[in-house]
Design a protein around this motif. Sequence first.
Motif, mmCIF file in Angstrom:
data_model
loop_
_atom_site.group_PDB
_atom_site.id
_atom_site.type_symbol
_atom_site.label_atom_id
_atom_site.label_comp_id
_atom_site.label_asym_id
_atom_site.label_seq_id
_atom_site.Cartn_x
_atom_site.Cartn_y
_atom_site.Cartn_z
ATOM 1 N N ALA A 55 -0.073 45.909 69.449
ATOM 2 C CA ALA A 55 0.541 47.246 69.049
ATOM 3 C C ALA A 55 -0.742 48.142 69.081
ATOM 4 N N PRO A 56 -0.841 49.647 69.140
ATOM 5 C CA PRO A 56 -1.968 50.558 69.012
ATOM 6 C C PRO A 56 -2.908 50.382 67.683
ATOM 7 N N ASP A 57 -2.422 49.608 66.578
ATOM 8 C CA ASP A 57 -3.125 49.451 65.422
ATOM 9 C C ASP A 57 -3.628 48.192 65.294
ATOM 10 N N LEU A 58 -3.555 47.289 66.195
ATOM 11 C CA LEU A 58 -4.051 45.819 66.001
ATOM 12 C C LEU A 58 -4.927 45.416 66.890
ATOM 13 N N ALA A 59 -5.944 44.654 66.288
ATOM 14 C CA ALA A 59 -7.116 44.192 66.930
ATOM 15 C C ALA A 59 -6.791 43.272 68.342
ATOM 16 N N ALA A 60 -7.651 42.950 69.252
ATOM 17 C CA ALA A 60 -7.453 42.260 70.305
ATOM 18 C C ALA A 60 -8.089 40.962 70.041
ATOM 19 N N GLU A 61 -7.711 39.550 70.320
ATOM 20 C CA GLU A 61 -8.167 38.348 69.921
ATOM 21 C C GLU A 61 -8.873 37.444 71.045
ATOM 22 N N VAL A 62 -9.890 36.990 70.913
ATOM 23 C CA VAL A 62 -10.757 36.232 71.786
ATOM 24 C C VAL A 62 -10.870 34.878 71.125
ATOM 25 N N ASP A 63 -10.586 33.754 71.783
ATOM 26 C CA ASP A 63 -10.725 32.601 71.402
ATOM 27 C C ASP A 63 -11.913 31.969 72.137
ATOM 28 N N ILE A 64 -12.636 31.222 71.112
ATOM 29 C CA ILE A 64 -13.995 30.768 71.626
ATOM 30 C C ILE A 64 -14.175 29.342 71.132
ATOM 31 N N ARG A 65 -14.702 28.532 72.161
ATOM 32 C CA ARG A 65 -15.201 27.016 71.692
ATOM 33 C C ARG A 65 -16.608 27.076 71.630
ATOM 34 N N THR A 66 -16.990 26.757 70.527
ATOM 35 C CA THR A 66 -18.555 26.732 70.109
ATOM 36 C C THR A 66 -19.017 25.625 70.802
ATOM 37 N N ALA A 67 -20.483 25.850 70.694
ATOM 38 C CA ALA A 67 -21.406 24.724 71.120
ATOM 39 C C ALA A 67 -21.187 23.412 70.522
ATOM 40 N N GLY A 68 -20.596 23.394 69.191
ATOM 41 C CA GLY A 68 -20.287 22.173 68.372
ATOM 42 C C GLY A 68 -18.976 21.459 68.826
ATOM 43 N N GLY A 69 -18.163 22.433 69.559
ATOM 44 C CA GLY A 69 -16.857 21.887 69.776
ATOM 45 C C GLY A 69 -15.849 22.577 68.815
ATOM 46 N N GLU A 70 -16.029 23.409 68.019
ATOM 47 C CA GLU A 70 -15.358 24.021 67.061
ATOM 48 C C GLU A 70 -14.606 25.177 67.893
ATOM 49 N N LYS A 71 -13.445 25.676 67.573
ATOM 50 C CA LYS A 71 -12.716 26.613 68.242
ATOM 51 C C LYS A 71 -12.488 27.893 67.044
ATOM 52 N N ARG A 72 -13.097 29.180 67.480
ATOM 53 C CA ARG A 72 -12.744 30.360 66.550
ATOM 54 C C ARG A 72 -12.102 31.333 67.171
ATOM 55 N N ALA A 73 -11.298 32.095 66.389
ATOM 56 C CA ALA A 73 -10.677 33.390 66.802
ATOM 57 C C ALA A 73 -11.260 34.592 66.368
ATOM 58 N N VAL A 74 -11.931 35.412 67.451
ATOM 59 C CA VAL A 74 -12.623 36.437 67.099
ATOM 60 C C VAL A 74 -11.711 37.800 67.185
ATOM 61 N N TYR A 75 -11.915 38.548 66.347
ATOM 62 C CA TYR A 75 -11.150 39.578 66.527
ATOM 63 C C TYR A 75 -11.858 40.947 66.759
ATOM 64 N N VAL A 76 -11.604 41.711 67.684
ATOM 65 C CA VAL A 76 -12.314 42.836 68.224
ATOM 66 C C VAL A 76 -11.564 44.179 68.304
ATOM 67 N N ASP A 77 -11.971 45.181 67.628
ATOM 68 C CA ASP A 77 -11.473 46.542 67.673
ATOM 69 C C ASP A 77 -11.373 46.997 69.487
ATOM 70 N N PRO A 78 -10.307 47.232 69.878
ATOM 71 C CA PRO A 78 -10.231 47.495 71.284
ATOM 72 C C PRO A 78 -10.871 48.921 71.775
ATOM 73 N N TYR A 79 -11.090 49.629 70.856
ATOM 74 C CA TYR A 79 -11.495 51.077 71.157
ATOM 75 C C TYR A 79 -13.038 51.168 71.111
ATOM 76 N N SER A 80 -13.669 50.366 69.999
ATOM 77 C CA SER A 80 -15.026 50.452 69.972
ATOM 78 C C SER A 80 -15.886 49.101 70.406
ATOM 79 N N GLY A 81 -14.967 47.997 70.416
ATOM 80 C CA GLY A 81 -15.461 47.005 70.638
ATOM 81 C C GLY A 81 -16.297 46.217 69.560
ATOM 82 N N GLU A 82 -15.995 46.727 68.228
ATOM 83 C CA GLU A 82 -16.684 45.974 67.046
ATOM 84 C C GLU A 82 -15.717 45.022 66.709
ATOM 85 N N VAL A 83 -16.607 43.819 66.178
ATOM 86 C CA VAL A 83 -15.934 42.730 65.749
ATOM 87 C C VAL A 83 -15.477 42.930 64.425
#
Length: 447
Positions: free
Chosen positions: A90-118
């Motif tokens: 929806a227009p008022d929801l963040a985008a999600e980028v899922d990342i695997r860290t160097a240590g093998g852990e997985k993180r969900a990073v949320y980003v403002d799709p308009y500004s690029g701010e995490v």
Amino acid sequence: MSRTRRDINDLYRAVWRWHFYAGLIAIPFLILLAVTGALYLFKDEVEHWWYADTLRVEAQSAQPISAQAQLDAALATQPGEAFRYVTPAAPDLAAEVDIRTAGGEKRAVYVDPYSGEVTGILPYRGSVMWTIRHLHSLNYFGTTASLLIEIVAGWTILLVLTGLYLWWPRGQRGGVVTVRSRPSKRLFWRDLHAVLGVFVGGFILFLAVTGMPWSTVWGSKVNELANGNNFGYPDGVRVNVPMSDARLAERELTPWSLEQARLPASTASDIPPIGLDGAVARFDALGLAPGYAVSLPGGASDVYTGSIYPDDLSQQRVVHLDQYTGDTLLDMRYADYGPLGQTLEWGVNVHLGQEFGIANQIVLAAACAGIVLLCVASGVMWWMRRPAGRLGVPPAPHDPRKLRGVLALLAIGGVIFPLVGASMIAMALVDAGIRRWSARPTTQAAS
């Protein structure tokens, strides 16, 4: 007492005895499943409130920045390897980028799709509602524990069917659809248990049956059979493209019908890959519903996979793109599933409270509350009935053949659900031991 009357009483005792055993096994889990299931019905509402600062953004009239720019912003905050990008639903929801860290852990990073701010970082599939889901399936405690869910589902079906037989009116006027007496009396709890069982029994059966596709043994075997030769794709959408050995379920949460689906392969080429922005543009042009996830290629022959499983089943869709040409290698929709797949997916969607909107959620939440009260009533009723210091197993029938008859009927379910059947054999052996032990004092006294 006439022989016919004794036969009826013996059958009632046999059914009651196995209803009791089914309750011992299923009721503790039913309470857990009802509570966690009721909470998970409101997954989106709870998470959007609980993680409002992370998931919600201010909707703007300006165009969002590119998907690649959002991904780069996420990696700048959380270094690692991105493996999944989820577009805002929806227009008022963040985008999600899922990342695997160097240590093998997985993180969900949320980003403002308009500004690029995490806006925030959470463990991948480690939010409060994912924890509730893992508790509901017992996956939180490992694969072995999750096998119990399949066993409990089978015993729950037995519990409802035997309960229906015990409830069936036999001339009595009370305790059928009305509750007699007061809470201080056992009759009150007996009637409450019986009446609640009739009203929520259908829901219990539905939830148990529709939960079976997720089961570790039965669900996986039926899935392979339904998909034919372990190929996985619904009939009619197989195309002549190179296929890999990887499965869709290995990279994305999938509907039941696609768990065995193999991934197509991109054809290595001298041309550069289309990139995430090219893939998103292609998925948008194909009409995937907002909120779809993009699984990113991790190797030279991997594909871009766009997938969306919204509340509206007709919009379920999985699309695979060649990462170099952007060509559509496979495009699967709910309409492409076979009759079994469509039926099971519909059942799962209702099970999750999604098919009929808020009404679906409210009705199932009320049913879950009824299940908890039903279990509590059974516990109180048993406590008030049981002899002091004893388990209070219902009396065995005078004619052991009545137990054999009930066991023969149970064997039918045991053949359909082998894991449940094995547990029933174990319970039958325990019951035989209990009956022998209970008969010992009588035998000694007679001698």
